[in-house]
Write a protein that holds these residues in place. Sequence first.
Motif: not given
Length: 120
Positions: A86, A89, A91-92, A108-109, A111-113
């Motif tokens: 992790k 990767k 960071h957004p 937003e939530l 979008k992050h699964g």
Amino acid sequence: MPVYLDDPSILTKDKLKSELLAHNVELPTGNPTKDVYVQLYLENLTAQNKKHVTAAALDAFSSDEELPPPVVSSRSRSSGRKATRKSDKPHPEIVDIMSLTDEGLRNELQKHGVNVGPIV
């Protein structure tokens, strides 16, 4: 102070013999293999590298000079893809959640699964 090779096997057998003779190392009789001369070089010349390390050189050591440990895997990966963590990767973009509307927070939530329930 001369610095001797850590891997004298890159030298030819004749060069090894001449280096050993130049440093008064007694050579074995007969026709020994190159490996014998490599071992003599390591024991008599390369070993001198460690003897010449001074306290000042030890104080100058920085952990920044250490190389990262080699990556060794006991399993083969059939996909040929490199495993990532992790932390590898990107960071957004950081979002200020306090400024989001209920719908913006839901988006937003999702979008992050995250499986989102009611937000009020």
